[in-house]
Structures are given as structure tokens and as C-alpha cells.
Scaffold this active site. Sequence first.
Site, PDB file in Angstrom:
ATOM      1  N   CYS A 127       0.922  -1.052   0.022  1.00 37.76           N
ATOM      2  CA  CYS A 127      -0.101   0.173   0.096  1.00 37.76           C
ATOM      3  C   CYS A 127       0.877   1.350   0.096  1.00 37.76           C
ATOM      4  O   CYS A 127       1.506   1.558   0.995  1.00 37.76           O
ATOM      5  CB  CYS A 127      -0.920  -0.032   1.184  1.00 37.76           C
ATOM      6  SG  CYS A 127      -1.738   1.618   1.682  1.00 37.76           S
ATOM      7  N   CYS A 131       0.221   3.718   2.736  1.00 46.67           N
ATOM      8  CA  CYS A 131       0.745   3.338   4.001  1.00 46.67           C
ATOM      9  C   CYS A 131       2.013   3.661   4.306  1.00 46.67           C
ATOM     10  O   CYS A 131       2.545   3.617   5.463  1.00 46.67           O
ATOM     11  CB  CYS A 131       0.494   1.570   4.044  1.00 46.67           C
ATOM     12  SG  CYS A 131      -1.397   1.109   3.941  1.00 46.67           S
TER      13      CYS A 131
END
Length: 103
Positions: free
Chosen positions: A31, A34
Site C-alpha cells: 500500500c 501506508c
Amino acid sequence: MAIIQLTSDNFEAEVLNSDKPVLVDFYADWCGPCKMMAPVVDQIAEENDDIKVGKINVDDEQDLAAKYGVMSIPTIGFFKGGDIVDKSVGAKPKSELLKMIGK
């Protein structure tokens, strides 16, 4: 303070039964947002001894992600006394996460 890698095996002891409030980062290795949040979460862990900071890889811990309604990542949850009291979804500035933990 070091960041704790949370799993279903240690979640109850480290988060639900913690004597300190706990900031939990629900993330995945693939991600992009993230990865942007990781240094922010690391800074918060280093600068705040009065809270615990943990990370949960949602790919490895799908049951925990489902239990706390994580539909998008990154999701940051703030736990006090074993209950989730605040949640933030998406990449956020450090100042917004500090507000969540009362700083």
C-alpha cells in the site's frame, strides 16, 4: 518507544489489556499511502512515551482488520481501556494523528 508488530496472538495483551493508550496502524506492505504514513507513525512512537504504538499487517491479520471494520488502508485506530475510541482512514498529516491522541 519501539513499535510493536501486532498479531491475533498478542493483540489482547498489547492493546486490549494495555495500561497505556495504544495507536494502531492497520497497513499492508503493498500500500503506497501506508508507506507514506510509516515515518509519521514512527515519529509518534519515538516522541510519545505515554502511549504504545503498534502495527497490524491486514494481509496477515484479516480477522483483526474485519473485527475493527477496516475497509480501507491505511487506517489508524486509537484504543483506550481496551476500546477503540477514534479511527482515521487514509494518509493524514502528523498533526491530525496527534489531535486524535490528545496532543
